[in-house]
Design a protein around this motif. Structure first.
Motif, PDB file in Angstrom:
ATOM      1  N   SER A  55      71.867   0.442  39.819  1.00  0.00           N
ATOM      2  CA  SER A  55      71.171   0.573  40.929  1.00  0.00           C
ATOM      3  C   SER A  55      70.912  -0.783  41.777  1.00  0.00           C
ATOM      4  O   SER A  55      71.283  -1.758  41.588  1.00  0.00           O
ATOM      5  CB  SER A  55      69.488   0.688  40.468  1.00  0.00           C
ATOM      6  OG  SER A  55      69.139  -0.208  39.907  1.00  0.00           O
ATOM      7  N   SER A 106      71.312   4.695  43.229  1.00  0.00           N
ATOM      8  CA  SER A 106      71.484   4.738  41.645  1.00  0.00           C
ATOM      9  C   SER A 106      72.595   5.592  41.365  1.00  0.00           C
ATOM     10  O   SER A 106      72.857   6.548  41.735  1.00  0.00           O
ATOM     11  CB  SER A 106      70.236   5.085  41.130  1.00  0.00           C
ATOM     12  OG  SER A 106      70.449   5.244  39.860  1.00  0.00           O
ATOM     13  N   SER A 165      74.677   6.573  37.907  1.00  0.00           N
ATOM     14  CA  SER A 165      74.502   6.741  36.273  1.00  0.00           C
ATOM     15  C   SER A 165      75.685   7.375  35.576  1.00  0.00           C
ATOM     16  O   SER A 165      76.393   8.155  36.474  1.00  0.00           O
ATOM     17  CB  SER A 165      73.446   7.614  35.819  1.00  0.00           C
ATOM     18  OG  SER A 165      73.145   8.661  36.216  1.00  0.00           O
TER      19      SER A 165
END
Length: 1578
Positions: free
Chosen positions: A1501, A1572, A1574
């Motif tokens: 992030s 962000s 992931s």
């Protein structure tokens, strides 16, 4: 008489006969010659002719297709091979074609650590018949460093070695593999790859697999010619000759006379040092059949064996020692011999009688020879029958052991395996009878009839130690005999197995076991020569298969007997024949050598090899077994033999006695033997500890020099010297009539062990003077050796006090260990009945730490004496601490030799088994140079009022100031913001310089600038003096809150005056100028101070050979000058002509011409290196009008930032910045490259403002803003390895050295071009590659520059700034960091392709591959070819980057990438500073972007910390590389941005390298917005 007429029938028969004859002749010719290069397959499976497909390969890669005798073109072609004759007979003329081998027909991987395959033989002629058509291949990745692969018959079982220790691992590897296995399908082959650095280390595709019933062959290409091992033979050199040398392996009773024939042991194992990195390979073929191994120039190896299976173990290690560790893990760790067996031993064959044995014992006792063990050979027996003794000549033998024990000595007997078939003199031979009853003998081929041969007692039978009944019988016979004749250990001989008739008394049958299709090149070329018939039967199989295991099986049986007979007493087994794994239970000697100068030489390679084989208890017969030994040879042999692990003098029947005393009690031989045996006995605790290390960790005891110094190729062939462990170098005399030896001194500090003096040579050959009574013994710096006062036996020496010998290295450190138990009990390690101590010296503190305390010595042993070599100054005091109790040693306990720089501590009484520290303070000589000029003499010295006293300490001044020389303080005013005081000169002493009058009254102002910094200024209050017109950024108000200050200040109340600064948290004085010699005159200023540690950095600008300063009276001049590095500038706010002088204590001083003197230390709360006492001293001496100094130090001994200015080399008519802009260059990983910029004499003459010329030039261009920000600074004409860190300490963040002499990018007049293109395309390409790396990382570098500007951080950063608790980093200056995260390890030596670098204690990734290096907190040899610089990224950090272009303007428009290097916990952080790249004061005006990045829990992030960037300068996010992402496959990568739907990104993930990569470019995400990302696994 008329002619006879033939009838029609006769004519018909004659014609028919003629036709048949013609056909027969044609057929014979056809069969004899055949069709050239065309072979018809015999089997009929493929009736088509086979044409050999001959590869076009170098001669060194030919694999011999005709290893047997009689090769010819016809025979070669008949084998389907290639015939190409040469003028070299040793190179194969007949070599394999591509037609041979096997093909993989199926492959199966049951799991990630196993591979199984079926192999089918290719259609090709047979070499020796009975080829096996279908094979199985099985590979198992057993550990991270060990691969096993086995090839055998797919349809029926074959003999495999029934090894006692080698077993499959209990589970799969728990850590990543350091190798990979590649299976090649057709023809079958395999490659073993090392994973880091990625390279092939074992490649069988160089030749075909051959697998017949009695001929198996496999070849493999190896990574280098550095091949060691294979055995047992006499190898005249340790490193093998790879020029087509063939070595047979088959245990044999033969003389080790220097030929290539097979000897007593069977070792199909070798190690290969790959290169200077130390990376090494071990190759072991678990096969006991007769074989041969050929080494060839490829380099490559070929194994040819005539039975069993191909069962290979491939071992990889980071060092040669690591491979020995892996091998002994596999075959069994070496045993720890009983302590007494490390003593000197005497033996001979045929003393004639016990009385003669005793005479020998007594004469050697009488001369005081250290001597522990006496042997008797077969002459003690009745008619050489085992388990008997001669009751006439050795009548009192049952009492002989007691006779030896009375004087603390031991007795060992010999046992041969062969048992006589004849009765004893006065009755039956019960040993034979019991053996017959138990059926313990090796039998003939029928499996019933005992095979009869002949050995010493005549006709004999042979025990079959693979038969449990035989083992039981053997144990019982030894137990019976021990009750009759006591002894302490067993020596087993003749167990190859040897017989004096060929095969048996009946001969041997004509079959394929006794006469196989192919016989390796063994001695006599007959398998059963001097041994048993190959078709003889044993429980493990045919003698054909188990012959070379005979000695091994006998050792296993004898070990069982030893345990039963001696119980908990360790005892020992000592064997002539051996096989891998024997070292777990037994020692070995090198056999029946002779008294000649060759054999004394060849013993060293033999000992080194057996340490590789896992048998460190090894030695040769000292003074030779055969022949009379001349005094000179025996004397030299006794010297070197004193350092054989197994040290025994042994000779043969009919030759003159050669025990030392036999040469005369007063002989030089006896004197030198006693001398070196006493040294051996004193070092036995160290030697015993080495055996413990071998037992626990697999280390070698007698160690090749190359095992410790593998990065130095000169050591790879050293085999006339050897090491004990890592630290003791033994250099013997091995030639007659010489007293000088050409010896190699490896790259370390070394001390002469006997004289305790440091030698100056290192990494070079020397002519070492070794007169008749000497050999070379050198102790490596960094060693701590435990010692004990010697005696004539180990029984007595173990009663005496112990000691330590410490040899300090270049960092004044050392380490060592001690293992201690009772010396004779079994299994003390596994039972924990031992003491294990570790010793270390750091910063003048010896630590004795007990890591295991499971034994209490009954003799209450103590460390009595400690010797420390390499202490540069006399100790002021020595403190011994145990727990909370400290004792100061008396003067009588301390002796210091200033010439040798050796400290002896006596009568210490430190109990073994307790923890202690011993701290010594190097005595402050109190001498501060009063007469630094060249004409120093007693008269001139005393004229200055100083003291003249010659010293034998190198560099210590003979003329020095009296203790009270200086000023006294008055009118002291202590306020909340600082001090003010007046100084008055102490007029008891004359002015030191008549041409520069002293100023009698001075003023001192001390200001508490902040909580961590202060300033003091000394000046003439009456007459204004020059002060440097450099603006400093000082706090607007002082720090008046005492609680917020990390320091306190006090003024010395004694004479002379001094300022003392104390760190409050530790109460440690970090600055103390209360020292003699403070001078403040018109043209000369000097001040001295003590500092808190030896770790001093900075001063400049001068050329420093190392980053950490040497405090041994070094003086550096500081004065800006246009000249090559050495005296290139000054970095002090005093602009006079100063010099910085470093002195022990440690201390420093600054001579200077001019200006007032303000000064002051600063503090940080960060940790700092451990200190040494007494504190260092720092003196300034100046030569003119006044001084001023401002410090903002990071920590005592590790200065923080200092301010300074530098130039950009203006030409006539140019401003500084114009010059810099015109000549700035992108120099790889240096921040800036340029040269020349100090004023010449015609420009400026006044020395007081000389250094500030660059500051006075106005700045008009982008990178001008304040003095430290004005311009960058070069190192000048480059000294290639010149440390650059001081520039970063002093805020010169653009510092660089001109690459090459005056730079390839800068051309001096009349000099050849040096720009990259001028050196050719290869050089230009390499330059381009490394500059691409630089340009790629410019966003990271630019961010570091911002952090330096905003926070004062360093850009080029010393390793110690990041790893301050790791003391190793405090002296590292051949590597550096960009900021906290990029480690740069350059090559700084000519011709080097390997660089040794330190990897600090963190997770690191190879920048070029993204793979974790898997090493931390240790030195590593890194491959460094010309086209590579070693770069490593620190885990836990995120580095911004951009795709490189040919200039920064183009690269700046590319998307921004991120390197996310995850830490051990999966986290990382980083930041990006970005502006327009050329605007002035963008930080001040807020026209920049500052973004932070964080990675944690599989997510990345961003956070925007500042955003004033113009839209035109915005960056988009590009490729992100996540290193250390894990081995579990990643299945999804998702990007989230506020206000937008989540997006799945395209990604690549390699579980093997743990590199995850995804490209965000298509999302057009600008970095002024947060995001962000992931990733998920299955």
């Amino acid at each position: 008489m008329g002619k006879r007429r033939f009838s029609g029938l006769e004519v018909t028969l004659m014609v028919m006969f003629t036709l048949v004859l013609a056909v027969a002749v044609a057929l014979v010719i056809f069969l004899a010659l055949g069709e050239p290069a065309v072979i018809k397959e015999e089997s009929g499976s493929n009736p088509d002719p086979i044409v050999p497909e001959c590869p076009n390969i170098p001669q060194g890669e030919r694999v011999d297709c005709f290893p047997d005798a009689g090769a010819s073109q016809q025979k070669c072609l008949a084998r389907g091979c290639c015939w190409r004759p040469l003028d070299e007979a040793n190179i194969p003329w007949c070599f394999f074609s591509k037609n041979h081998g096997y093909t993989v027909v199926s492959e199966h991987k049951p799991d990630s650590t196993h591979i199984e395959a079926r192999l089918q033989r290719m259609n090709a002629p047979s070499l020796f018949g009975a080829d096996i058509e279908e094979l199985t291949f099985q590979a198992e990745m057993q550990t991270e460093n060990r691969l096993r692969f086995k090839i055998t018959d797919a349809k029926q079982s074959r003999f495999e070695v029934p090894h006692e220790h080698v077993k499959p691992p209990s589970g799969p590897p728990t850590r990543p593999l350091n190798y990979e296995l590649e299976l090649i399908q057709k023809p079958f082959g395999l490659r073993v790859w090392r994973t880091s650095p990625r390279k092939v280390v074992f490649d069988t595709t160089i030749g075909p697999l051959v697998f017949a019933d009695q001929y198996l062959q496999l070849s493999a290409k190896l990574p280098s010619h550095n091949i060691y091992g294979l055995g047992e033979h006499v190898h005249q050199n340790f490193r093998h000759d790879t020029n087509w040398r063939t070595w047979p392996l088959f245990t044999r009773d033969a003389f080790p006379n220097g030929g290539t024939h097979n000897l007593y042991g069977h070792y199909p194992y070798f190690t290969c040092l790959e290169d200077e990195s130390g990376k090494s390979l071990g190759v072991f073929l678990m096969n006991s059949n007769a074989m041969e191994v050929t080494l060839q120039p490829a380099p490559a190896v070929t194994f040819r064996t005539i039975g069993g299976v191909l069962d290979f173990y491939i071992l990889v290690g980071d060092t040669p020692e690591a491979v020995v560790d892996e091998f002994t893990k596999l075959i069994g760790r070496p045993f720890i011999p009983p302590y007494w067996s490390l003593g000197f031993q005497l033996s001979r064959w045929d003393y004639g009688s016990l009385e003669e044995v005793k005479r020998t014992v007594e004469r050697n006792r009488q001369v005081g020879l250290p001597y522990d063990v006496q042997y008797t050979d077969i002459d003690y027996m009745e008619e050489k029958k085992i388990f008997t003794y001669d009751t006439v000549k050795f009548k009192e033998l049952p009492q002989f052991a007691d006779y030896m024990h009375e004087k603390g000595q031991k007795y060992i007997i010999i046992l041969d395996p062969a048992v006589a078939t004849s009765p004893r003199v006065n009755g039956p031979y019960e040993t034979l009878i019991r053996g017959n009853e138990a059926k313990v003998w090796v039998t003939e081929a029928d499996g019933v009839t005992p095979l009869v041969g002949e050995v010493w007692p005549g006709e004999t039978v042979f025990p079959d130690y693979t038969n449990q009944a035989c083992i039981d019988w053997w144990v019982d016979e030894i137990a019976r005999f021990h009750k009759e004749v006591k002894h302490d250990a067993l020596w087993i001989d003749m167990n190859e197995i040897a017989s004096f008739v060929k095969g048996s008394n009946k001969g041997c049958a004509d079959n394929n076991l006794n006469y196989p299709p192919y016989t390796p090149r063994i001695l006599d070329e007959v398998l059963y020569s001097k041994t048993l018939c190959m078709d003889a039967k044993q429980k493990w199989g045919n003698h054909y298969d188990v012959h070379s295991l005979y000695g091994y099986s006998m050792v296993l049986a004898t070990e069982q007997a030893s345990r039963q007979v001696f119980g908990n007493n360790r005892s020992m087994v000592f064997t002539r024949s051996s096989f891998p794994g024997v070292g777990k239970y037994a020692g070995h000697w090198l056999g029946d050598n002779a008294a000649n100068w060759n054999d004394i030489k060849w013993a060293i390679p033999g000992m080194l090899e057996f340490n590789l084989f896992g048998i460190p208890y090894i030695g040769a017969d000292i003074c030779g077994f055969f022949d009379d030994c001349p005094e000179e040879l025996c004397r030299r042999w006794m010297q070197v033999g004193a350092f054989y692990p197994f040290s025994r003098n042994h000779n043969a029947q009919y030759y003159k006695p050669q025990d030392p005393a036999s040469y005369g009690a007063d002989s030089l031989l006896v004197k030198t033997s006693k001398h070196y045996l006493n040294i051996r006995y004193s070092l036995l605790p160290y030697l015993y500890t080495l055996f413990f290390d071998a037992h626990v960790n697999g280390g070698t005891v007698v160690r090749p020099v190359m095992h410790e110094f593998f990065s130095d190729s000169a050591t790879w062939t050293v085999d006339r010297q050897f090491l004990w462990g890592a630290h003791l170098l033994i250099t013997p005399v091995l030639d007659p009539g010489v007293d000088r030896v050409r010896a190699y001194i490896p790259d370390a500090i070394w001390y002469d062990f006997e004289t305790e003096t440091k030698i100056t040579e290192r990494k070079q050959l020397v002519d070492m003077y070794l007169p008749a009574d000497k050999l070379g013994l050198h102790l490596r710096g960094g060693a701590i050796l435990p010692v004990q006062r010697p005696d004539v036996t180990t029984t007595y020496s173990r009663l005496h006090p112990m000691g330590l010998i410490i040899a300090l290295d270049e960092n004044s450190r050392a380490s060592g260990e001690l293992f201690w138990d009772d010396g004779e009990s079994r299994d003390t390690v596994s039972s924990g009945s031992y003491i294990h101590c570790r010793f270390s010296v750091v910063n003048g503190v010896l630590s004795i730490n007990v890591f295991h305390d499971g034994y209490t010595d009954p003799n209450n042993l103590q460390f009595e004496n400690i010797t420390v070599m390499g202490i540069s100054g006399s100790p002021a005091a020595v403190l011994v601490t145990e727990g909370s109790t400290s004792t100061v040693l008396t003067e009588s306990q301390i002796h210091y030799d200033p010439v040798k720089e050796v400290m002896h501590l006596r009568d210490l009484k430190l109990d073994l088994g307790k923890n202690y520290t011993v701290t010594w303070e190097v005595k402050d000589s109190g001498r501060f140079d009063c007469y630094p000029e060249e004409d120093s003499n007693e008269a001139n010295c005393k004229q200055r009022g100083c003291i003249w006293k010659p010293s034998d300490i190198p560099k210590e001044p003979w003329c020095f100031y009296p203790a009270a020389y200086g000023y006294k303080a008055s009118n002291l005013v202590d306020t909340s913001s600082g001090w003010t005081l007046d100084l008055d000169r102490i007029n008891d002493f004359p002015s030191s310089r008549s041409s520069s009058p002293d100023i009698n009254k001075l003023r001192v102002e001390i200001t508490y600038l902040s909580g961590h910094s202060l300033r003091w200024k000394i000046f003439d209050p009456v007459n204004k003096r020059f002060e440097v017109p450099v603006p400093l950024t000082l706090p607007s108000t002082p720090e008046t809150n005492e609680a917020k200050r990390l320091y306190r200040v006090q003024i010395s109340g004694d004479l002379p005056f001094g300022i003392q600064v104390i760190r409050k948290s530790t109460n440690e004085t970090i600055w103390d100028s209360a020292l003699p010699g403070f001078t403040f005159s018109e043209l000369f200023l000097q001040i001295s101070t003590r500092l808190p540690s030896n770790y001093i950095y900075g001063f400049g600008e001068t050329e420093h050979g190392t980053y950490k300063h040497d405090l041994n009276f070094h003086t550096y001049g500081l004065f800006a000058k246009d000249q090559p590095p050495g005296e290139f500038g000054t970095l002090r706010s005093d602009r006079g002509q100063p010099a910085a002088c470093r002195e022990p204590g440690p201390s420093s001083r600054f001579p200077s011409l001019g200006t007032d003197r303000p000064n002051g230390p600063g503090l940080r709360t960060a940790n700092r290196p451990a200190q040494a006492s007494p504190p260092p001293e720092w003196r300034e001496v100046e030569h003119e009008k006044g001084a001023e100094r401002e410090w903002t130090h990071g920590r005592p001994g590790i200065p923080g930032a200092e301010h300074d200015t530098r130039s950009c080399s203006p030409r006539a008519g140019e401003t500084v910045v114009e010059a810099a802009l015109m000549r700035r260059r992108a120099v790889a990983l240096d921040p800036l490259g340029r040269s020349l910029g100090k004023p010449s004499d015609e420009l400026l003459q006044h020395h007081a403002v000389d250094d500030v010329l660059d500051v006075t030039v106005p700045s008009q261009q982008p990178f001008a803003a304040g003095i430290p920000e004005l311009v960058g600074h070069p190192e000048g004409t480059a000294a290639f390895a010149q440390p650059q860190h001081p520039e970063s300490l002093t805020m010169l963040l653009w510092a660089t050295a001109d690459p090459l002499e005056d730079g390839p990018l800068q051309v001096v007049e009349d000099q050849e071009r040096q720009d990259p293109v001028a050196w050719g395309e290869a050089f230009a390409s390499m330059s381009r590659d490394v500059l691409i790396v630089r340009y790629t990382l410019l966003p990271y570098l630019y961010t570091l520059m911002y952090e330096a500007h905003a926070h004062g951080n360093t850009v080029v950063r010393p390793m110690l700034h990041e790893f301050v608790t790791d003391e190793t980093t405090w002296s590292i200056d051949k590597q550096f960091l960009w900021g906290p995260a990029l480690l740069i390890t350059p090559v700084l030596d000519p011709g080097a392709t390997m660089v040794r670098g330190y990897v600090p204690n963190a997770r690191w990734y190879d920048y070029h591959t993204g793979e974790a290096v898997g090493v931390r907190g240790q030195f590593l040899n890194m491959e460094a070819p010309m086209d590579k610089i070693n770069l490593h990224v620190r885990g836990g950090h995120i580095l911004p980057w951009q795709k490189a272009e040919n200039n920064t303007r183009n690269s700046r428009v590319n998307p921004l990438g991120l390197i996310v290097a995850l830490n051990d916990d999966g986290s990382a952080h980083g930041s990006l500073f970005w502006d327009d790249g050329e605007g002035i004061d963008t930080v001040k005006t807020g026209q920049f972007l500052l973004t932070s990045f964080t990675a944690s829990e599989s997510a990345l992030s961003s956070r925007v910390d500042a955003n004033g960037l113009a839209p035109a300068d915005r960056l988009t996010l590009g490729v992100v590389k996540v290193w250390g992402s894990g081995t579990v496959p990643i299945t999804q990568v998702t990007m989230s941005v506020d206000g937008n739907p989540n997006v799945d990104l395209v990604f690549k993930h390699d579980p093997a390298t743990e590199v995850l990569e995804f490209d965000v470019t298509s999302q057009h995400h600008t970095l002024d917005k947060t995001f962000s990302i992931s990733w998920k696994t299955t």
